[in-house]
Design a protein around this motif. Structure first.
Motif, short mmCIF file in Angstrom:
data_model
loop_
_atom_site.label_atom_id
_atom_site.label_comp_id
_atom_site.label_asym_id
_atom_site.label_seq_id
_atom_site.Cartn_x
_atom_site.Cartn_y
_atom_site.Cartn_z
N VAL A 182 27.24 15.52 22.10
CA VAL A 182 26.26 14.63 21.46
C VAL A 182 25.46 15.36 20.40
N THR A 183 25.02 16.59 20.70
CA THR A 183 24.20 17.33 19.73
C THR A 183 25.05 18.05 18.69
N GLY A 184 26.23 18.54 19.10
CA GLY A 184 27.05 19.33 18.17
C GLY A 184 27.58 18.51 17.02
N PHE A 185 28.12 17.32 17.30
CA PHE A 185 28.67 16.50 16.23
C PHE A 185 27.58 15.83 15.40
N ALA A 186 26.34 15.85 15.89
CA ALA A 186 25.22 15.37 15.08
C ALA A 186 24.93 16.32 13.92
N ALA A 187 25.59 17.50 13.90
CA ALA A 187 25.47 18.39 12.74
C ALA A 187 25.94 17.71 11.47
N LEU A 188 26.61 16.58 11.64
CA LEU A 188 27.03 15.78 10.49
C LEU A 188 25.85 15.39 9.63
N GLY B 167 27.98 25.62 23.27
CA GLY B 167 29.02 24.61 23.10
C GLY B 167 28.70 23.66 21.96
N SER B 168 27.42 23.34 21.80
CA SER B 168 27.00 22.48 20.70
C SER B 168 27.32 23.11 19.35
N GLU B 169 27.08 24.41 19.23
CA GLU B 169 27.36 25.10 17.97
C GLU B 169 28.85 25.14 17.69
N LEU B 170 29.67 25.28 18.73
CA LEU B 170 31.12 25.25 18.52
C LEU B 170 31.55 23.89 17.96
N LEU C 26 33.24 22.84 14.13
CA LEU C 26 34.35 21.92 13.89
C LEU C 26 33.96 20.89 12.83
N VAL C 27 32.73 20.41 12.90
CA VAL C 27 32.26 19.43 11.91
C VAL C 27 32.27 20.06 10.51
N PHE C 28 31.71 21.26 10.39
CA PHE C 28 31.60 21.89 9.08
C PHE C 28 32.98 22.23 8.50
N ALA C 29 33.85 22.75 9.35
CA ALA C 29 35.20 23.08 8.87
C ALA C 29 35.95 21.81 8.50
N GLY C 30 35.80 20.77 9.34
CA GLY C 30 36.47 19.51 9.05
C GLY C 30 35.98 18.88 7.76
N TYR C 31 34.68 18.98 7.51
CA TYR C 31 34.14 18.42 6.27
C TYR C 31 34.66 19.19 5.06
#
Length: 370
Positions: free
Chosen positions: A205-211, A317-320, A324-329
């Protein structure tokens, strides 16, 4: 006030989308490398001291961005920001839960932590509203100077918090060291299913909110002009703030809200217009609400002696997930654009919703059997 416009600052300095994403990845790497060690320190040292140092690290980073704008300065600033985030991660939650428990109000943690986060997001909203006129008056240097001053104020406020620390060992017990505390946090997650599930859901929930770091670029892709950009970023921030203020209210399960948030994120980001940002704002509000819920579940499942460590492991785990979000973007934005990448990032929330639904059904089945 740098927050709504720092991605644009990087672009205006001449950085490519790949370089900007590499900065975000460096930010997350610094955060998760330091996250667990600082969490262990928060279970050994007075937590207030760490919360005073944390914003000072951010302030130095913002000063570098403001007065030495370049890729190396941006990189150093993100390392310092990662260090500041690591010092807060786990530390703040542990202090809040420990102090509430001391007053017999641990049950209020979800509401309190949600409102605390919402107060921070509301401050971001105010910063977003003021960023445009301040930038027009003094450029990025004015935004940076105010941001540095805000971090100094944070350090001063941190000094007023209780000097909270874990309970001292009882007579005859060994004084815990770094390794002992780390093992305790790992043991709490490994051997307690409720804590393990809470940590995994919290990480997603928190990690993908890095979006949200890319929201200014999503807004820019809708065709909104520079004057409207901070206000539209502020709309999404307002959605997140509303979710925090509503923490502790509504359904006690996360399955339905997470599914709603995923659908709103996908539909709003694919709309390609400023109106679609309303859906994105709703999505981030749901995710903020779910963050408080999952955080409270985790805190209720771990012992106080290793509370900050266990929370920091979940933060790891959130940072991991954020990496993924940053690399995917970095890969997807070049080929697809911001909207489709945001839509793809709705999938983890949808999968988390399905997992929560299944877990809820299993709990109900066990209850009926008993």
């Amino acid at each position: 006030m740098l927050y709504p416009l720092y991605a644009v600052l990087f672009a205006d300095t001449g950085l490519s989308a790949a370089q900007i994403s590499s900065l975000f990845i460096l930010w997350s790497v610094a955060g998760f490398v330091l996250d667990v060690p600082t969490g262990v320190l928060a279970d050994l040292l007075p937590r207030r001291a760490l919360l005073v140092v944390a914003p000072l690290a951010n302030g130095v980073g913002f000063a570098l961005w403001t007065f030495l704008p370049s890729y190396p300065a941006f990189a150093a600033g993100f390392v310092l920001w990662g260090a500041g985030a690591a010092l807060r991660s786990g530390t703040y939650q542990a202090l809040a839960h420990t102090e509430l428990a001391r007053y017999g109000a641990a049950h209020a943690y979800e509401r309190v932590i949600g409102r605390s986060r919402a107060a921070g997001v509301t401050a971001q909203l105010l910063a977003a509203a003021l960023a445009a006129p301040v930038h027009a008056a003094g450029g990025y240097r004015a935004l940076g100077a105010v941001s540095v001053a805000a971090m100094l104020l944070c350090a001063a406020v941190g000094r007023t918090l209780p000097a909270s620390r874990p309970p001292a060992p009882e007579e005859g017990e060994e004084v815990p060291g770094f390794t002992t505390v780390l093992r305790g946090g790992l043991r709490a997650l490994r051997h307690t299913p409720r804590a393990r599930r809470g940590a995994l859901l919290f990480a997603v929930v928190t990690g993908f909110a890095a979006l949200d770091e890319y929201v200014p670029l999503l807004v820019d892709a809708t065709g909104a002009g520079p004057a409207a950009l901070p206000l539209l970023v502020g709309l999404v921030t307002a959605g997140a703030a509303a979710g925090g203020w509503l923490a502790g209210r509504g359904p006690r399960g996360a399955a339905g809200p997470l599914a709603l948030g995923a659908l709103c994120l996908a539909a709003g980001s694919l709309a390609g217009s400023p109106l679609g940002l309303l859906g994105v704002a709703v999505a981030f509000g749901v995710f903020e609400w779910a963050t408080a819920l999952t955080d409270a579940r985790l805190q209720a499942a771990v012992p106080d002696a290793s509370r900050a460590t266990a929370t920091s492991l979940a933060g790891f785990g959130s940072e991991l997930c954020a990496v993924l979000v940053f690399a995917g973007y970095a890969v997807g934005a070049q080929a697809l654009g911001p909207g489709p990448v945001f839509a793809v990032c709705a999938l983890p929330y949808l999968l988390a919703s399905v997992s929560e639904f299944r877990q809820s059904r299993r709990r109900r089945a066990r209850t009926l059997e008993e």
